[in-house]
Design a protein around this motif. Structure first.
Motif, mmCIF file in Angstrom:
data_model
loop_
_atom_site.group_PDB
_atom_site.id
_atom_site.type_symbol
_atom_site.label_atom_id
_atom_site.label_comp_id
_atom_site.label_asym_id
_atom_site.label_seq_id
_atom_site.Cartn_x
_atom_site.Cartn_y
_atom_site.Cartn_z
ATOM 1 N N ASN A 1 89.440 -21.594 18.477
ATOM 2 C CA ASN A 1 88.941 -20.442 19.238
ATOM 3 C C ASN A 1 88.350 -20.862 20.578
ATOM 4 N N GLU A 2 88.672 -20.122 21.608
ATOM 5 C CA GLU A 2 87.933 -20.149 22.858
ATOM 6 C C GLU A 2 87.334 -18.763 23.012
ATOM 7 N N GLY A 3 86.132 -18.603 22.497
ATOM 8 C CA GLY A 3 85.512 -17.285 22.441
ATOM 9 C C GLY A 3 84.479 -17.026 23.509
ATOM 10 N N GLY A 4 84.447 -17.864 24.558
ATOM 11 C CA GLY A 4 83.432 -17.703 25.596
ATOM 12 C C GLY A 4 83.598 -16.448 26.417
ATOM 13 N N HIS A 5 84.835 -15.939 26.512
ATOM 14 C CA HIS A 5 85.126 -14.696 27.224
ATOM 15 C C HIS A 5 85.880 -13.765 26.283
ATOM 16 N N ASN A 6 85.981 -12.488 26.658
ATOM 17 C CA ASN A 6 86.746 -11.571 25.796
ATOM 18 C C ASN A 6 88.253 -11.703 26.005
ATOM 19 N N SER A 7 88.654 -12.496 26.982
ATOM 20 C CA SER A 7 90.066 -12.864 27.131
ATOM 21 C C SER A 7 90.136 -14.347 27.431
ATOM 22 N N SER A 8 91.012 -15.042 26.717
ATOM 23 C CA SER A 8 91.197 -16.472 26.981
ATOM 24 C C SER A 8 92.687 -16.782 27.071
ATOM 25 N N ALA A 9 93.417 -15.928 27.749
ATOM 26 C CA ALA A 9 94.874 -16.092 27.886
ATOM 27 C C ALA A 9 95.232 -17.381 28.610
ATOM 28 N N GLU A 10 94.270 -17.927 29.345
ATOM 29 C CA GLU A 10 94.548 -19.142 30.126
ATOM 30 C C GLU A 10 94.583 -20.410 29.268
ATOM 31 N N VAL A 11 94.102 -20.346 28.032
ATOM 32 C CA VAL A 11 94.083 -21.554 27.205
ATOM 33 C C VAL A 11 95.338 -21.622 26.340
ATOM 34 N N THR A 12 95.651 -22.828 25.888
ATOM 35 C CA THR A 12 96.821 -22.997 25.034
ATOM 36 C C THR A 12 96.539 -24.013 23.931
ATOM 37 N N ILE A 13 96.988 -23.683 22.728
ATOM 38 C CA ILE A 13 96.840 -24.588 21.594
ATOM 39 C C ILE A 13 97.631 -25.878 21.822
ATOM 40 N N GLU A 14 98.668 -25.831 22.644
ATOM 41 C CA GLU A 14 99.449 -27.037 22.917
ATOM 42 C C GLU A 14 98.577 -28.145 23.503
ATOM 43 N N ASP A 15 97.471 -27.770 24.149
ATOM 44 C CA ASP A 15 96.570 -28.771 24.719
ATOM 45 C C ASP A 15 95.773 -29.518 23.663
ATOM 46 N N VAL A 16 95.630 -28.937 22.494
ATOM 47 C CA VAL A 16 94.706 -29.509 21.514
ATOM 48 C C VAL A 16 95.379 -29.819 20.185
ATOM 49 N N LEU A 17 96.658 -30.139 20.216
ATOM 50 C CA LEU A 17 97.343 -30.519 18.995
ATOM 51 C C LEU A 17 96.747 -31.808 18.431
ATOM 52 N N ASP A 18 96.616 -31.842 17.115
ATOM 53 C CA ASP A 18 96.066 -33.009 16.423
ATOM 54 C C ASP A 18 97.172 -33.639 15.595
ATOM 55 N N ASP A 19 97.774 -34.694 16.137
ATOM 56 C CA ASP A 19 98.911 -35.316 15.447
ATOM 57 C C ASP A 19 98.485 -36.167 14.254
ATOM 58 N N GLU A 20 97.172 -36.298 14.022
ATOM 59 C CA GLU A 20 96.691 -37.087 12.896
ATOM 60 C C GLU A 20 96.150 -36.222 11.762
ATOM 61 N N ASP A 21 96.376 -34.937 11.816
ATOM 62 C CA ASP A 21 95.886 -34.059 10.758
ATOM 63 C C ASP A 21 96.694 -34.303 9.484
ATOM 64 N N ILE A 22 96.021 -34.720 8.419
ATOM 65 C CA ILE A 22 96.701 -35.018 7.161
ATOM 66 C C ILE A 22 97.393 -33.787 6.596
ATOM 67 N N ASP A 23 96.975 -32.597 7.044
ATOM 68 C CA ASP A 23 97.632 -31.377 6.552
ATOM 69 C C ASP A 23 99.074 -31.264 7.032
ATOM 70 N N ILE A 24 99.446 -31.986 8.063
ATOM 71 C CA ILE A 24 100.864 -32.038 8.446
ATOM 72 C C ILE A 24 101.656 -32.649 7.296
ATOM 73 N N TYR A 25 101.169 -33.762 6.798
ATOM 74 C CA TYR A 25 101.858 -34.440 5.695
ATOM 75 C C TYR A 25 101.834 -33.576 4.433
ATOM 76 N N ARG A 26 100.713 -32.968 4.172
ATOM 77 C CA ARG A 26 100.601 -32.125 2.975
ATOM 78 C C ARG A 26 101.539 -30.920 3.050
ATOM 79 N N ASN A 27 101.698 -30.366 4.240
ATOM 80 C CA ASN A 27 102.640 -29.261 4.406
ATOM 81 C C ASN A 27 104.069 -29.716 4.205
ATOM 82 N N LEU A 28 104.389 -30.895 4.717
ATOM 83 C CA LEU A 28 105.720 -31.444 4.472
ATOM 84 C C LEU A 28 105.976 -31.592 2.976
#
Length: 990
Positions: free
Chosen positions: A634-661
């Motif tokens: 979440n970027e909840g500092g404003h009532n609109s945060s269209a300028e942010v993107t989840i692509e900036d904060v991907l976590d390639d070490e999240d074990i849930d990737i493996y668990r989902n696989l």
């Protein structure tokens, strides 16, 4: 005897008075000498690559005049003989907060606007901040840095996202600021961290910080072109500082890559403060071309005495302890430029020991010296005066007893700008060692250490350790100790002189007043002790153990990244999700990452053949709504945060990737949370376990954004409840306002007239232009109707209503609007606005002609989405094939990816799952999960990995036990609970 001592005392006093005029420091150098001073007969490290044996260094007025083997020494030169000693350039710490008072935390409550006029609209952007405005020289801290070998530091104010300018300070305790300040404006500092002094609500996440920086740079260009009439002191300062060294505090490998991404977008090459974990993605770090400022704050070993607590340690934490000391070596071996810093250390005293540990782990001494001298000097543009002892450089140097990177080496003096800072008297003879002597029929063993600074003595007689006090000065040692008879409080006193440092010669006074001659020789090491020392040296020379670095660098990571294969599955039950339906006893050929053939009796001589008799193959599961694999939601500092993107904060070490696989999931949409009506942009990724973050994202990824309705966005459960909107009516007004503004912005942009680039408006305009799709968090039918009507007013359609637990009430309207529904299978009553949810929701929407998907919104549920889909067979009588499509083809359609994934069709991506049983069965296991022909999960490998992990943990635990047995410090084991992210998870970004 008394006369002799009196004469000696008079001589010493007169010598002391003489020294006060001419030799005020222990080095024998005139304090305010405007003449030449020559240091002769020393080993001189002019630079990390140039060493002069038996050389001479001449300085005058704080600068190096000449250095070499044969140097003409001018008349009236003070000469210091440094025979047997070594000179090094003093160290430079490029990243400190020296002399800066730690900012105090601001008040409570959020602040949505700027508190300053004439500056940038966000208080966290403070490029105008000048560290010298609040700088106060700290002699105590300077002395602490002297002991570590530093002569110059670059300092800054650690407050804000853009923190202003830094300054270069010489650690000269005997000068004033006019002389100490080498350069009052050297660097501009940035970070992702919020100011502790400001209550600014935005940004509240790392992705928000990245978006703010991008907008700031856009605004700075717009301002520089003269397009803003109002004076903005922040943007003026930002533009004024652009030629300074840009230093970005990242603090981790992941943030280092994120910072570099921001810089690359504006052709800015940051020098980045790392986190010590760069080795985990060394190729990606190298690819940034950034110089790294490297803290060496290595983890302590864990106290693993308690096997139950030790069992809670993650392999990644255990590896970090083992691998971090190798990080500097690995950076050097990969050609990555780095400078070392004391920053981040709880105690700066650990810097030297950590540096030694890095050298023991393979970092060359030359590279270590470069990282402390020439590299920081070069970065600061001061190579002509700092980092070496070449002619014209500042007289900043260290005098040592030998190799500065050896533990036994003593640092005697740290000269800064020609001023000596004496740490140990180098003219005092070193009498450290063991001495054996006999006294009144008793044998004694005396051990002396730290004799040149604060001498310590340990005296043993037989098995008894005797209380001892020692003083040592001017080649005289005074030793007082208790007698071996503990029933009497009697003392023996020894006064002895040393001439060569290897013997003690003097008098001893017994408790009865009698005096005896005293003599003790320093004992030589026995052959057995020499052998033991050689053994230790051999062990030290051995290649240090390093736990294997995997991709990702945690449990179940790959030692080598897997590659695409040509695979032939034989005799499986194939769920095509196409018009062919379910095919029995059929083969599937995967080649070049695609579905190559589907049919019976297939063959390929280059394929690895897998017998799939009695097993099932489906397209990979796709989760339309997930929050795994992200560092921010979440970027909840404003009532609109269209300028942010989840692509900036991907976590390639999240074990849930493996668990989902392991649950057959191959693709997910990571949605922004529901903190505000207009959220951030999505990341649609493939779960390519082991690949770096940017390589997870779909090529030519469809553009999506998260919107939200209901309790979360109107802050029903917020404590502050101070941000607009606070009602469902207000939510509608937010949409109307932003769409109207975006339309006006887009019209101006298309007109060809000059316009200020606004990332937020760019994204919302993409929605209006039908280039970006909305996935909207929703529950209540009234709000679902409202948003469809708002969209129709602006001539576009909502793409997907996610959650949509009252979708069954408006299924006909959804069908007419053309919106899909991605829902839970059977969640209800977990908050007020879902009280009307029913498990027949998916079936009702499907039967009405709506494209329906079952999503997870949950890291645990996402591992069994096949079972969640199966519930629609029970609730609503959906066919098995259609139920499977709820988690494969239908989410692919909703994500506009059905031409690539979601079904087994020749030409589509080879994202497939081999199941041990019927794919909707609770007994089915994903035996292989394949993405584009690469096997990212293999059940057989998983079983092998469990044994390998167990063995590696055991090895690391043994190493930690050895650390503790050596008497080294350890840290307690603290069990860590993984935080599962959801729609309403608020980032704890500071």
């Amino acid at each position: 005897m008394i006369k002799v001592h009196l004469r000696l005392l008079i001589f010493m006093c007169s010598f002391s008075l003489f020294a006060q005029d001419y030799f005020p420091s222990n080095s024998g150098v005139i304090a305010n000498n405007s003449n030449y001073t020559a240091f002769t007969n020393a080993t001189i490290h002019v630079s990390p690559t140039e060493v002069i044996e038996n050389g001479t260094l001449i300085i005058k007025e704080g600068k190096v005049v000449s250095v070499g083997e044969s140097v003409n020494i001018p008349k009236n030169t003070t000469i210091i003989d440094l025979s047997g000693k070594t000179i090094y350039p003093s160290f430079i710490d490029i990243y400190t907060t020296f002399g800066v008072t730690k900012p105090k935390r601001g008040g409570n409550g959020p602040q949505y606007g700027a508190s300053r006029s004439g500056f940038y609209w966000n208080d966290l952007i403070m490029p105008e901040q000048d560290v010298m405005a609040s700088f106060k020289y700290d002699s105590k801290s300077a002395s602490e840095m002297h002991k570590l070998g530093f002569g110059v530091v670059n300092t800054h104010m650690p407050d804000g996202i853009v923190r202003g300018t830094g300054a270069l300070i010489a650690l000269n305790n005997d000068a004033d600021n006019s002389m100490r300040v080498v350069d009052g404006e050297t660097t501009q500092h940035l970070s992702f961290s919020k100011s502790v002094t400001s209550r600014q609500s935005y940004p509240s996440s790392i992705m928000g910080s990245m978006a703010l920086l991008r907008q700031m740079y856009n605004d700075a260009e717009w301002y520089a072109d003269g397009n803003i009439d109002t004076k903005d002191l922040s943007l003026e300062a930002l533009n004024g500082n652009k030629n300074l060294l840009q230093v970005f505090e990242a603090g981790s490998r992941a943030n280092l890559l994120r910072a570099d991404k921001v810089g690359d977008a504006f052709n800015i090459q940051y020098v980045i403060v790392g986190g010590g974990d760069e080795y985990e993605r060394i190729n990606e770090v190298k690819g940034t071309n950034a110089t790294v400022i490297l803290p060496i704050d290595f983890k302590l070993a864990y106290n693993v005495d308690n096997p139950f607590l030790a069992g809670t340690l993650s392999l990644s934490d255990m590896r970090s302890w083992n691998q971090e000391p190798h990080n500097p070596r690995l950076l050097a071996e990969n050609g990555i430029n780095f400078a070392l810093t004391t920053y981040g250390l709880k105690s700066k005293k650990t810097f030297s020991s950590n540096l030694m540990k890095a050298i023991e782990s393979g970092l060359s001494k030359q590279k270590a010296l470069e990282a402390l001298t020439t590299i920081p000097a070069s970065l600061l543009g001061k190579s002509d005066v700092l980092g070496t002892l070449k002619t014209g450089s500042y007289a900043n140097f260290l005098i040592t007893s030998g190799d500065i990177f050896e533990k036994k080496t003593k640092l005697y003096e740290n000269w800064v700008q020609g001023t000596p800072h004496v740490l140990e008297n180098m003219n005092i003879k070193d009498i450290d060692g063991n001495y054996n002597f006999k006294l009144a029929g008793n044998d004694y063993k005396l051990t002396i250490s730290s004799s040149t600074s604060k001498p310590n003595a340990k005296l043993e007689s037989g098995e008894k350790s005797l209380g001892t006090k020692i003083n040592y000065a001017n080649d005289w040692m005074n030793l007082t100790f208790k007698t071996a008879d503990s029933t009497k409080k009697e003392y023996i006193r020894i006064v002895a002189n040393t001439t060569k440092g290897n013997s003690l010669n003097g008098k001893v006074t017994l408790p009865n007043g009698n005096t005896l001659s005293f003599y003790a020789n320093k004992t030589k090491k026995k052959d057995s002790e020499k052998d033991a020392d050689k053994k230790k040296e051999k062990e030290k020379a051995k290649e240090p153990f390093i736990s294997p670095i995997t991709y990702p660098n945690l449990a179940y990571g790959f030692t080598e990244k897997p590659k695409a294969e040509t695979l032939l599955f034989k005799n499986a039950t194939i769920w095509t999700n196409e018009k062919d339906g379910v095919l029995e006893n059929t083969d599937v050929l995967i080649k070049d990452g695609k579905i190559s053939k589907i049919g019976k009796n297939l063959s390929n001589k280059n394929a690895r053949v897998i017998d799939a008799t009695g097993k099932h193959i489906t397209a990979g599961i796709i989760d339309e709504h997930s929050h795994i694999a992200a560092a921010s939601i979440n970027e909840g500092g404003h009532n609109s945060s269209a300028e942010v993107t989840i692509e900036d904060v991907l976590d390639d070490e999240d074990i849930d990737i493996y668990r989902n696989l392991a649950g057959g999931v191959t693709s997910i949409q990571i949605l922004h949370g529901s903190a505000n009506p207009i959220g951030g942009r999505s990341a649609i990724i493939k779960l390519k376990w082991g690949e770096p973050a940017d390589d997870l994202v779909y090529n030519n990824s469809p553009k999506f954004i998260k919107f939200a309705l209901g309790e979360n966005v109107k802050q029903s459960r917020s404590r502050t409840n101070s941000r607009f909107p606070q009602s469902r009516m207000g939510v509608e007004q937010v949409f109307m306002d932003y769409f109207s503004r975006a339309k006006a912005y887009d019209n101006l942009k298309k007109s060809g007239k000059p316009y200020r680039k606004d990332t937020e408006m760019e994204v919302i305009a993409e929605i209006l232009n039908k280039e970006r799709f909305i996935s909207c968090h929703s529950y209540v039918q009234s709000e679902i109707n409202m948003l469809m009507k708002v969209a129709e007013k602006f001539d576009f359609n909502i793409n997907t209503f996610t959650h949509i637990l009252e979708g069954y009430k408006v299924a006909d309207k959804m069908k007419a609007h053309g919106v899909g529904g991605s829902t839970f299978s059977d969640w209800w009553a977990y908050k007020y606005e879902v009280n009307d949810a029913i498990p027949y929701n998916a079936a009702i929407m499907h039967n009405a002609g709506v494209t329906v998907a079952i999503n997870s919104d949950d890291a645990e549920m996402s591992r069994r989405l096949n079972q969640e889909a199966a519930k629609s067979v029970k609730y609503g009588g959906i066919s098995e094939e259609d139920a499977l499509k709820f988690v494969t083809l239908n989410p692919a359609k909703l994500l506009h990816l059905d031409d690539r994934v979601g079904s087994l069709k020749v030409g589509k991506d080879a994202d497939v799952v081999l199941w041990s049983d019927h794919p909707l069965s609770i007994y089915a296991k994903a035996e292989k999960t394949i993405i584009e022909g690469v096997t990212y999960f293999d059940l057989a490998r998983d079983i092998q990995m469990r044994e390998a992990i167990k063995k590696e943990k055991s090895e690391l635990i043994n190493l930690m036990l050895q650390e503790k047995n050596k008497g080294l410090k350890t840290q307690p084991v603290k069990k860590k609970e993984k935080v599962l992210l959801h729609c309403d998870t608020i980032d704890l970004h500071n």
